[in-house]
Design an enzyme around this catalytic site. Structure first.
Site, PDB file in Angstrom:
ATOM      1  N   HIS A   1      -0.699   6.128   6.037  1.00  9.51           N
ATOM      2  CA  HIS A   1       0.380   5.157   5.783  1.00  9.51           C
ATOM      3  C   HIS A   1       1.505   5.708   4.915  1.00  9.51           C
ATOM      4  O   HIS A   1       2.138   4.983   4.157  1.00  9.51           O
ATOM      5  CB  HIS A   1      -0.195   3.879   5.164  1.00  9.51           C
ATOM      6  CG  HIS A   1       0.480   2.640   5.679  1.00  9.51           C
ATOM      7  ND1 HIS A   1       0.123   1.382   5.286  1.00  9.51           N
ATOM      8  CD2 HIS A   1       1.498   2.485   6.570  1.00  9.51           C
ATOM      9  CE1 HIS A   1       0.872   0.479   5.903  1.00  9.51           C
ATOM     10  NE2 HIS A   1       1.715   1.142   6.684  1.00  9.51           N
TER      11      HIS A   1
ATOM     12  N   CYS B   1       0.761  -1.242   0.000  1.00 11.65           N
ATOM     13  CA  CYS B   1       0.000   0.000   0.000  1.00 11.65           C
ATOM     14  C   CYS B   1       0.795   1.299   0.000  1.00 11.65           C
ATOM     15  O   CYS B   1       0.470   2.217  -0.735  1.00 11.65           O
ATOM     16  CB  CYS B   1      -1.002  -0.012   1.142  1.00 11.65           C
ATOM     17  SG  CYS B   1      -0.337  -0.501   2.713  1.00 11.65           S
TER      18      CYS B   1
END
Length: 217
Positions: free
Chosen positions: A72, A16
């Site tokens: 993230h 990701c």
């Protein structure tokens, strides 16, 4: 979605953080420093601040910029946080892989409202929280300014967790992990549907571009 455009030459990265960095900078991970993979909570780096991000460019064009969900792209220093990378507001979590209900990760609590810890959201499923905030943003948006809203759900990602009402929809499936996984997809699908309905209710839908894709593959 069947009435939209299918991107037949669209690819995401294997994990990701590189995909998110590519989306927000317009650069392949090999060119933005994220080609090594996921940024874990204790890693002392993030998306390099020398790169201009998509929300920074849109804010210059007078857009209101919101992020609801998973960042993230750096946690160790506030300079990497979404509210310092072009988003007017961020509601969600900084890292990945936390509990969907308690938002716990590596012994800590990871759910935020801008730069304040959102302890009141402990115990509520993340897809529900993300949906509620996205709907609130849409319903209160001042349509004299254009809106950019980035909504990266936690789903579907480990750990496998979902409210029982969604798992029970698939009671005919023997494998428990599979039942949970399907419930997670359905919970996210409901949330996306409710966000879309909010756009229609607020008369924003006909002037909105919705881009939907996975962050890893």
């Amino acid at each position: 979605a069947r009435e939209g455009v299918t991107l037949e030459q669209h690819y995401t990265q294997a994990v990701c953080s590189p995909t998110r960095g590519a989306l927000l900078t317009g650069r392949y991970p090999i060119h933005n420093g994220l080609n090594n993979g996921v940024i874990s909570p204790l890693m002392p780096y993030g998306l390099d601040t020398s790169f201009t991000t998509l929300p920074e460019e849109l804010r210059r064009a007078n857009y209101t910029t919101h992020m609801v969900g998973k960042w993230h792209l750096g946690f160790c220093n506030k300079k990497f946080w979404p509210t310092n990378r072009g988003f007017d507001h961020h509601y969600g979590f900084m890292n990945g892989g936390q509990n969907y209900f308690t938002h716990a990760r590596m012994g800590g609590y990871d759910f935020w409202d801008d730069e304040e810890v959102a302890l009141g959201d402990n115990g509520t499923y993340s897809s529900t929280l993300i949906q509620q905030r996205a709907v609130d943003i849409i319903s209160t948006h001042d349509d004299s300014k254009p809106l950019f809203m980035y909504v990266p759900f936690q789903s579907v990602h480990g750990p496998l967790e979902v409210p029982d009402v969604y798992r029970d929809m698939y009671s005919g499936i023997e494998d428990e992990d599979r039942r949970t996984y399907l419930g997670m997809v359905t919970a996210m699908d409901d949330a996306v549907g409710n966000i879309t309905a909010a756009l229609k209710l607020s008369n924003l839908y006909d002037n909105t571009v919705i881009v939907w894709f996975s962050d890893n593959g």
